[in-house]
Design a protein around this motif. Structure first.
Motif, PDB file in Angstrom:
ATOM      1  N   ASP A 349       0.833  -1.206   0.000  1.00 10.96           N
ATOM      2  CA  ASP A 349       0.000   0.000   0.000  1.00 10.96           C
ATOM      3  C   ASP A 349       0.869   1.258   0.000  1.00 10.96           C
ATOM      4  O   ASP A 349       0.591   2.217  -0.730  1.00 10.96           O
ATOM      5  N   GLN A 350       1.922   1.247   0.791  1.00 15.14           N
ATOM      6  CA  GLN A 350       2.812   2.409   0.833  1.00 15.14           C
ATOM      7  C   GLN A 350       3.582   2.569  -0.474  1.00 15.14           C
ATOM      8  O   GLN A 350       3.884   3.691  -0.905  1.00 15.14           O
ATOM      9  N   SER A 351       3.893   1.440  -1.139  1.00 15.54           N
ATOM     10  CA  SER A 351       4.555   1.526  -2.439  1.00 15.54           C
ATOM     11  C   SER A 351       3.649   2.213  -3.457  1.00 15.54           C
ATOM     12  O   SER A 351       4.105   3.061  -4.242  1.00 15.54           O
ATOM     13  N   VAL A 352       2.369   1.847  -3.447  1.00 19.62           N
ATOM     14  CA  VAL A 352       1.407   2.521  -4.319  1.00 19.62           C
ATOM     15  C   VAL A 352       1.367   4.012  -3.990  1.00 19.62           C
ATOM     16  O   VAL A 352       1.358   4.862  -4.893  1.00 19.62           O
ATOM     17  N   GLN A 353       1.366   4.337  -2.714  1.00 16.37           N
ATOM     18  CA  GLN A 353       1.308   5.733  -2.281  1.00 16.37           C
ATOM     19  C   GLN A 353       2.513   6.521  -2.805  1.00 16.37           C
ATOM     20  O   GLN A 353       2.370   7.645  -3.298  1.00 16.37           O
ATOM     21  N   LEU A 354       3.698   5.929  -2.709  1.00 14.27           N
ATOM     22  CA  LEU A 354       4.891   6.628  -3.161  1.00 14.27           C
ATOM     23  C   LEU A 354       4.923   6.781  -4.676  1.00 14.27           C
ATOM     24  O   LEU A 354       5.505   7.732  -5.198  1.00 14.27           O
ATOM     25  N   HIS A 355       4.301   5.860  -5.389  1.00 14.16           N
ATOM     26  CA  HIS A 355       4.240   5.970  -6.850  1.00 14.16           C
ATOM     27  C   HIS A 355       3.231   7.023  -7.305  1.00 14.16           C
ATOM     28  O   HIS A 355       3.285   7.474  -8.452  1.00 14.16           O
ATOM     29  N   GLY A 356       2.318   7.392  -6.441  1.00 18.31           N
ATOM     30  CA  GLY A 356       1.304   8.356  -6.835  1.00 18.31           C
ATOM     31  C   GLY A 356       0.412   7.799  -7.933  1.00 18.31           C
ATOM     32  O   GLY A 356       0.045   6.619  -7.917  1.00 18.31           O
ATOM     33  N   ALA A 357       0.095   8.632  -8.910  1.00 20.42           N
ATOM     34  CA  ALA A 357      -0.786   8.197 -10.000  1.00 20.42           C
ATOM     35  C   ALA A 357      -0.208   7.016 -10.771  1.00 20.42           C
ATOM     36  O   ALA A 357      -0.944   6.165 -11.274  1.00 20.42           O
TER      37      ALA A 357
END
Length: 400
Positions: A349-357
């Motif tokens: 989930d945090q990886s998705v967050q750091l990738h943004g869009a």
């Protein structure tokens, strides 16, 4: 909006470095495990082209192709050699999950189906059925779950009535991995009268025989999956796994071994998420500087990495305890599965967050990981089931 393409991001997993180079350097491992990591790295590079071709196919055909490829590579035979080496299986699953969900899936479901035969099967099972599973010539499945029983194995209702030359099965198994492509399915049935844990028996059934019907089920992370209906299905007596009435003991032993490896797969997903996020924040710029130079971003990446390492240690200890037959193997199995899968969910989930869009793009690595990790919190017993098992161990003083 600067969105990186899935193709650009995916290249990070195709360099053969599916495991951290020093992953097997811990005291829990031996020289054979260090050799295994080198073999994994070599095979990753040699087989990459065939793996990539398989992953371009629809999931059922992809898993068939990957199972054959893994069989040809000797990975099933290595994992099932006596005595079964849980640490080796964990290293393999962690590496395969890092590369792709379906590669780990093909390996893990075949192991799940074959393990009861390797540990509890008859000479016929080991000489006729197991070799075909190890070579990838045939596909296996492990069928416990029913719609009315869920994680409560003792509530199994599929009936097996003894008859001349075998048993006739009537009932349904639900949400079974590999259901729609399996040639052999290890199935838990009720052969005794009444409900409860007694009277459960395990069989290995040939799904190509008359009276077996499969209904595919689609999942958020596409893979072969479905319901299996048995209608007066005849299973010969020589296909009984273990003793009659001992099916629950065999199933629990299998699950306790395999749920540790689910934690290992979660670690593979987590490491991939950390690597992808780390690469992204080094490349992506915002407000004139790299994301990696922003303190909040560095903190997130650091916490992700710390959680990943803690999960790796938890799984490794559990696998070591299982291999040495230690008294804490059962609760540590639950602890490894619970901690690693829950931690991996947060890391992804945090990886998705750091990738943004870029992390929301369909088909991108973060988006794939986000869908794939969710199921591991349910497989081999949901997180809440593991918490219940652990609470008993904590109260009893066997896990402190």
């Amino acid at each position: 909006m600067n969105v990186q393409t899935p193709e650009r991001k995916a290249t990070r997993a195709q360099d053969g470095d599916w495991l951290a180079p020093d992953r097997a350097d811990l005291p829990f491992f031996g020289e054979e495990h260090q050799a295994l990591t080198r073999r994994l790295s070599d095979w990753a590079r040699e087989a990459e082209g065939e793996i990539a071709e398989a992953l371009d196919l629809p999931p059922p055909e992809a898993v068939r192709r990957l199972t054959r490829l893994l069989g040809q590579g000797g990975w099933f035979s290595l994992a099932l050699k006596a005595p079964v080496d849980t640490r080796a299986i964990c290293l393999i699953r962690e590496a395969f999950a890092y590369r792709h969900d379906l590669l780990d899936y093909a390996f893990s479901i075949q192991i799940l189906a074959a393990l009861p035969l390797a540990l509890w099967g008859s000479d016929m099972h080991r000489s006729e059925i197991l070799p075909k599973l190890c070579s990838g010539e045939e596909i296996g499945a492990f069928a416990l779950t029913e719609r009315d029983s869920g994680s409560d194995i003792s509530a199994i209702g599929l009936q097996a009535v003894e008859t001349d030359g075998g048993f006739r099965l009537t009932g349904q198994k639900s949400w079974i991995a590999n259901a729609d492509i399996a040639d052999q399915v290890v199935v838990l049935t009720r052969t005794g009268a009444g409900a409860g844990p007694l009277g459960l028996t395990l069989f290995v059934a040939d799904t190509r025989s008359e009276g077996c019907r499969v209904q595919p089920v689609e999942l958020i992370a596409p893979r072969p999956f479905g319901d299996i209906t048995f209608d007066d299905f005849l299973v010969p007596t020589d296909r009984l796994v273990g003793d009659k009435g001992m099916g629950l003991a065999v199933a629990i032993d299998t699950l306790e071994r395999c749920r540790i490896t689910v934690g290992a797969a979660a670690n593979g997903f987590a490491r991939r998420a950390v690597v992808e996020a780390g690469g992204h924040v080094l490349e992506r710029r915002a407000t004139g500087r790299r994301l990696a130079d922003i303190p909040a971003v560095r903190g997130i990446l650091t916490r992700m990495t710390a959680a990943m390492h803690l999960s790796q240690l938890t799984v490794t200890e559990a696998a070591w305890e299982m291999d040495r037959g230690g008294a804490r193997k059962s609760p540590l199995s639950s602890l490894a599965k619970l901690h690693a899968t829950e931690a991996a969910q947060g890391i992804v989930d945090q990886s998705v967050q750091l990738h943004g869009a870029a992390g929301l793009v369909a088909g991108s690595v973060p988006e794939n990981l986000y869908r794939q990790i969710r199921s591991l919190r349910l497989y081999e017993g949901a997180s809440e089931v593991q918490e219940d098992i652990l609470s008993e161990a904590v109260i009893a003083g066997s896990l402190r």
